[in-house]
Design an enzyme around this catalytic site. Structure first.
Site, PDB file in Angstrom:
ATOM      1  N   ARG A 365      -1.165  -2.672  -2.939  1.00 38.77           N
ATOM      2  CA  ARG A 365      -1.821  -3.386  -1.844  1.00 38.77           C
ATOM      3  C   ARG A 365      -2.734  -4.502  -2.292  1.00 38.77           C
ATOM      4  O   ARG A 365      -3.054  -5.367  -1.515  1.00 38.77           O
ATOM      5  CB  ARG A 365      -2.600  -2.386  -0.973  1.00 38.77           C
ATOM      6  CG  ARG A 365      -1.668  -1.418  -0.312  1.00 38.77           C
ATOM      7  CD  ARG A 365      -2.317  -0.585   0.754  1.00 38.77           C
ATOM      8  NE  ARG A 365      -1.403   0.500   1.073  1.00 38.77           N
ATOM      9  CZ  ARG A 365      -1.516   1.742   0.613  1.00 38.77           C
ATOM     10  NH1 ARG A 365      -2.566   2.061  -0.110  1.00 38.77           N
ATOM     11  NH2 ARG A 365      -0.632   2.645   0.912  1.00 38.77           N
ATOM     12  N   VAL A 366      -3.206  -4.483  -3.535  1.00 34.72           N
ATOM     13  CA  VAL A 366      -4.101  -5.570  -3.943  1.00 34.72           C
ATOM     14  C   VAL A 366      -3.617  -6.331  -5.178  1.00 34.72           C
ATOM     15  O   VAL A 366      -4.063  -7.431  -5.433  1.00 34.72           O
ATOM     16  CB  VAL A 366      -5.534  -5.058  -4.221  1.00 34.72           C
ATOM     17  CG1 VAL A 366      -6.179  -4.556  -2.963  1.00 34.72           C
ATOM     18  CG2 VAL A 366      -5.546  -3.980  -5.279  1.00 34.72           C
TER      19      VAL A 366
END
Ligand code: ATP
Ligand code: MG
Length: 516
Positions: A365-366
């Site tokens: 997600r990052v």
């Protein structure tokens, strides 16, 4: 006039200031129950939650249940030695982990004692095993990649420094292998690594340590170990101890990679302790605070802001699933805490796709914002192409007639899958990844024979290293790949293809000649 109250206060104050034992031990009580590594102590006052207790005979225990009239504690050792009526002292301290540069290259237990048979540790520095996570304002953006050297991960599920990425899968699907490869790949990356073993078999742990030693990775790695036959409390604090050591380096502005192998066993150890302490059981018999158990651990992984030194802890927790069930209690908890997961599948592993990453269910997600620009550019379409291929491949099982376009997609997908297969301990550098990704997504692959992709890739990299190393050196991973570079890579790839095919034809005709 004599003031009774003043005298009383004076005496009370004097008593409070006296340490009964003159060495930091403060109060004492007696064991009223002992069994299964749990002790209950009566008469011990003024104890804090998580305080270290000392039992007669030098055994240590951790106070976990503070009840009216008694204290429940778990023993780190001496389970069969302590008895009813033994004296227990409180120490006024929480559990501490020894820290320092000295720990690199060493194997320590969760209380910071060296267990590798080498010289005892000299460091006197310690850090509390339980420590609050960095505040929001102290955190910075994840902006630097943590290169694992595994093509499938670095291209599609990139990990950034300061990220928490879960590795999840059934038993024997290569979870540990990915974590170990990631550690090996940090050799010249200036990242300190910590491998925390929680309830692992001693034999598998020995193998991992041997691998790290042989590859020279112990120079920058510390192994914090608790094995399956260690007491549950030791397994329980192992990840927190490892994290305390990681924090020591992070707050100095360094980058740390920490592997927790694995958190399922950690939860099981905590469940055993909780049930023995007679805490109420909840779902799957885990206690109610099992989410907090892992969230407070993983929240300590962070990327600090520049003002705070810019250090980072990247966490790779591992969770084992049963029959691929990622909706069980512990897997869902940890999935929701982390910033993404690498999902490994038994079917893929058994069909030879190794690392057995299921690209559809894996996310980061990052990490995308930290990915190297060139890799990001060329792997942008990869996920979609692979998804398309998988869908078609399932459809193809029905055996319908295929038009040439579909056949092309299928053959390209199969070749891409072959490219993403990677042997253990064979890490690719970023530049090698750029070359492999560029070639495997170009029109050139249509000319490479089926089933020859892996051999071709291997040969191509060797060919470039031997004949045109300046091509590799000229690549800049932090900039988008220019058309010029792309064409140059493809030209060399074609050149190699022609000569390798030529060689092969040569060898076949030789064979035919011999047969004739
Ligand atoms: P466990 O559940 O026992 O902890 P695991 O999921 O951690 O298992 P590993 O021990 O990492 O799995 O790997 C299982 C086996 O698969 C090992 O023998 C390892 O050598 C092999 N293996 C892992 N990755 C690869 C790979 N990329 N290529 C070939 N073999 C691999
Ligand atoms: Mg393992």
């Amino acid at each position: 006039m004599i003031d009774i109250n003043a005298i009383g206060k004076n005496i009370r104050q004097k008593i409070e200031n006296v340490s009964a034992f003159g060495d930091g031990r403060r109060a004492c009580g007696r064991i009223v129950y002992s069994g299964d590594g749990i002790i209950r102590i009566a008469g011990l006052e003024d104890v804090k939650y998580n305080e270290l207790l000392e039992v007669k005979g030098g055994y240590r225990a951790l106070a976990l249940n503070l009840e009216e009239g008694s204290v429940g504690a778990v023993l780190f050792s001496g389970e069969d030695k302590v008895r009813y009526g033994d004296v227990v002292y409180s120490t006024g301290e929480t559990v501490q982990m020894r820290v320092g540069e000295e720990l690199l290259g060493r194997i320590v237990d969760p209380l910071g004692e060296a267990i590798d048979g080498l010289a005892p540790l000299k460091t006197t520095q310690t850090r509390p095993v339980e420590y609050p996570a960095p505040a929001i304002m102290d955190r910075g953006k994840v902006n630097k990649p943590l290169q694992t050297g595994i093509l499938a991960i670095d291209s599609m599920i990139p990990i950034g420094r300061g990220q928490r990425e879960l590795i999840i899968g059934d038993r024997q699907t290569g979870k540990t292998a990915i974590a170990v490869d990631a550690i090996l790949n940090q050799k010249n990356e200036n990242v300190i690594c910590i491998y925390v073993s929680i309830g692992q078999k001693a034999s598998s742990l020995a193998k991992i340590i041997q691998t790290l030693r042989n590859a020279g990775a112990m120079d920058y790695t510390c192994v914090v170990c608790s094995t399956a036959d260690d007491a549950a409390p030791l397994q329980y604090i192992a990840p927190y101890s490892g994290c305390a050591l990681a924090e020591y380096f992070m707050y100095q502005g360094k980058d740390v990679l920490i592997v927790y192998d694995d958190l399922s066993k950690h939860a099981v150890a905590y469940r055993a302790m909780s049930l023995l302490l007679k805490r109420p059981a909840g779902r799957e018999a885990y206690p109610g605070d099992v989410f907090y158990l892992h969230s407070r651990l993983l929240e300590r992984a962070a990327k600090l802001s520049e003002e705070k030194g810019g250090g980072s802890i990247t966490a790779l927790p591992i969770v084992e699933t049963l029959a691929g069930d990622i909706s069980a209690y512990i897997p869902t908890n940890v999935i929701s805490i982390t910033d993404g997961q690498i999902y490994l599948e038994t079917e893929l592993f058994n069909s030879g796709v190794r690392p057995a990453v299921n690209v559809g269910l894996s996310v980061s997600r990052v990490g995308g914002s930290a990915q190297r620009a060139a890799i990001r550019q060329i792997s942008g379409q990869l996920r979609i192409n692979l998804a398309q291929y998988r869908e078609l491949a399932i459809f193809m099982q029905f055996g319908s007639d295929l038009d040439s376009e579909t056949q092309k997609t299928l053959s390209r997908g199969a070749k891409m899958t072959d490219t993403l297969k990677q042997k253990q301990y064979l890490n690719y550098s970023v530049k090698e990844m750029i070359i492999l990704l560029t070639v495997s997504q170009s029109d050139l692959v249509d000319k490479i024979p089926e089933k020859k992709m892996a051999a071709y890739n291997e040969g191509l990299l060797d060919y470039i290293r031997a004949n045109c190393s300046e091509l590799m050196e000229g690549l800049d991973p932090d900039r988008k790949l220019s058309d010029e570079d792309r064409n140059r890579i493809l030209a060399v790839a074609e050149e190699y293809l022609n000569c390798s095919v030529g060689e092969e034809q040569g060898s076949t005709s030789d064979k035919e000649y011999a047969e004739a």
